[in-house]
Design a protein around this motif. Structure first.
Motif, PDB file in Angstrom:
ATOM      1  N   THR A 122       0.840  -1.190   0.000  1.00  0.00           N
ATOM      2  CA  THR A 122       0.000   0.000   0.000  1.00  0.00           C
ATOM      3  C   THR A 122       0.881   1.248   0.000  1.00  0.00           C
ATOM      4  OG1 THR A 122      -1.940   1.017   1.058  1.00  0.00           O
ATOM      5  CG2 THR A 122      -0.259   0.106   2.533  1.00  0.00           C
ATOM      6  N   GLY A 123       0.268   2.366   0.247  1.00  0.00           N
ATOM      7  CA  GLY A 123       0.973   3.639   0.220  1.00  0.00           C
ATOM      8  C   GLY A 123       0.053   4.704  -0.328  1.00  0.00           C
ATOM      9  N   SER A 134      -6.584  -6.143  -6.373  1.00  0.00           N
ATOM     10  CA  SER A 134      -6.643  -4.691  -6.254  1.00  0.00           C
ATOM     11  C   SER A 134      -7.494  -4.278  -5.054  1.00  0.00           C
ATOM     12  CB  SER A 134      -7.224  -4.083  -7.526  1.00  0.00           C
ATOM     13  OG  SER A 134      -7.451  -2.696  -7.363  1.00  0.00           O
ATOM     14  N   ALA A 135      -6.918  -3.468  -4.190  1.00  0.00           N
ATOM     15  CA  ALA A 135      -7.643  -2.895  -3.053  1.00  0.00           C
ATOM     16  C   ALA A 135      -7.830  -1.411  -3.316  1.00  0.00           C
ATOM     17  CB  ALA A 135      -6.888  -3.123  -1.747  1.00  0.00           C
ATOM     18  N   THR A 183      -6.812   1.919  -0.708  1.00  0.00           N
ATOM     19  CA  THR A 183      -8.041   2.079   0.069  1.00  0.00           C
ATOM     20  C   THR A 183      -7.846   1.372   1.408  1.00  0.00           C
ATOM     21  OG1 THR A 183      -9.369   2.215  -1.949  1.00  0.00           O
ATOM     22  CG2 THR A 183     -10.539   1.755   0.106  1.00  0.00           C
ATOM     23  N   GLY A 184      -7.408   2.135   2.385  1.00  0.00           N
ATOM     24  CA  GLY A 184      -7.029   1.565   3.669  1.00  0.00           C
ATOM     25  C   GLY A 184      -8.148   0.820   4.361  1.00  0.00           C
ATOM     26  N   PHE A 185      -9.376   1.323   4.249  1.00  0.00           N
ATOM     27  CA  PHE A 185     -10.500   0.691   4.928  1.00  0.00           C
ATOM     28  C   PHE A 185     -10.729  -0.716   4.379  1.00  0.00           C
ATOM     29  CE2 PHE A 185     -15.173   0.315   5.804  1.00  0.00           C
ATOM     30  CZ  PHE A 185     -15.063   0.327   7.193  1.00  0.00           C
ATOM     31  N   GLN A 204      -4.118   3.220  11.781  1.00  0.00           N
ATOM     32  CA  GLN A 204      -5.093   2.143  11.691  1.00  0.00           C
ATOM     33  C   GLN A 204      -4.509   0.777  11.321  1.00  0.00           C
ATOM     34  OE1 GLN A 204      -8.257   2.365  12.537  1.00  0.00           O
ATOM     35  NE2 GLN A 204      -8.255   4.563  12.918  1.00  0.00           N
ATOM     36  N   LEU A 205      -3.300   0.741  10.790  1.00  0.00           N
ATOM     37  CA  LEU A 205      -2.721  -0.515  10.343  1.00  0.00           C
ATOM     38  C   LEU A 205      -1.294  -0.659  10.861  1.00  0.00           C
ATOM     39  CD1 LEU A 205      -3.856  -0.452   6.593  1.00  0.00           C
ATOM     40  CD2 LEU A 205      -4.732  -1.989   8.359  1.00  0.00           C
TER      41      LEU A 205
END
Length: 300
Positions: free
Chosen positions: A12-13, A36-37, A104-106, A277-278
């Motif tokens: 991510t990023g 894909s997120a 998309t972190g969520f 959050q992560l």
């Protein structure tokens, strides 16, 4: 064929940090496929404005959960987790390595923590009430209501996103549970750590490329298909400004500047969200591929 382990590796990023490029750098040495997120790349016909991997890139590296919805349809974290798990099982069954890639972190949080939003259908009456609450008190009013209904859920929701707050309130007040019977997977989450000035330059270049590459034409095509200008798809960064150009309320230069500004703001929010959050391993662009390769090789 060796068994692929259940470890979930995530890249991510912030937007424009180079996630697609990093994933492509792995494809010659490892049998990977991408899940894909990205909450916007799921939509067909939204290619330029979402910086979707090109057809050539997807031919080199298979991508799942891209182009699976029409823009007028609603996609959710719950649906993402269901779709991602099916893709994970399929990829592993074929002896290949899944790599979750996106900003998309969520969605990522829901997947790695098994924090599925419950199957609570949307409530039109409640949504009207909550939209009225937002008009009166802003997102702070929504956040306060969610805090009262479900403090645990309130701690994990992006409080700057009114749509996610409204959906979380629907779930909480509708009796939904965030629990899921499937075990929480072990995960290794890597994020590309790009210096602020470098990221700013990358964002400016991406925005210029989007407008030069057909963002206005893509937005016009979406409008011509009957997508309302106020729809979530067309109010997102890039499309909102492009729609304003087509409507005559912004010049092209104004739209580009506003898109750059909104993208930078979005990237800052992403970084803050990831950090709070992560559990993320931040790596420089120069070392992120090496870190991912070492993790993936240990799985196969």
């Amino acid at each position: 064929m060796r068994k692929v382990t259940e470890l979930l590796v995530v890249l991510t990023g912030p937007t424009a940090s180079g996630k697609t490029e990093a994933a492509l750098a792995l494809v010659d040495d490892l049998p990977i496929e991408v899940i894909s997120a990205d909450s916007r790349q799921v939509y067909r016909g939204m290619d330029v404005g979402t910086a979707k991997p090109t057809a050539a890139e997807r031919a080199r590296l298979p991508h799942h959960l891209i182009d699976i919805m029409d823009p007028h349809e609603t996609y959710s974290a719950h649906r993402f987790v269901q779709d991602a798990r099916r893709a994970l099982d399929d990829i592993r069954r074929r002896g290949r390595l899944p790599l979750v890639v996106g900003g998309t972190g969520f969605y990522i949080k829901a997947l790695v923590e098994a924090a599925l939003l419950a199957e609570v259908p949307p409530d039109a009456t409640l949504r009207r009430d909550l939209e009225a609450l937002q008009d009166r008190e802003g997102v702070a009013g929504l956040a306060a209501r969610l805090e009262r209904a479900d403090p645990k859920r309130a701690a994990s929701v992006d409080r700057a996103n009114p749509r996610r707050l409204i959906r979380a309130i629907e779930v909480a007040e509708g009796g939904g549970s965030a629990e899921d019977s499937r075990p929480v997977p072990s995960s290794a989450i890597f994020a590309i750590d790009v210096p602020a000035d470098v990221l700013a330059t990358r964002i400016e270049r991406r925005v210029r490329d989007m407008y030069a590459g057909g963002l206005l034409e893509e937005t016009r095509a979406l409008l011509d298909r009957g997508l309302p200008p106020e729809s979530p798809a067309l109010t997102g960064v890039g499309y909102g400004e492009a729609a304003a150009v087509l409507a005559g309320s912004l010049t092209l230069d104004e739209a580009q500047r506003r898109t750059v500004s909104r993208t930078r703001q979005y990237a800052r929010r992403q970084r803050t969200w990831f950090r709070h959050q992560l559990s993320v391993h931040w790596r420089s662009s120069a070392t992120i591929v090496e870190s991912l390769a070492a993790q993936l090789r240990g799985m196969h």
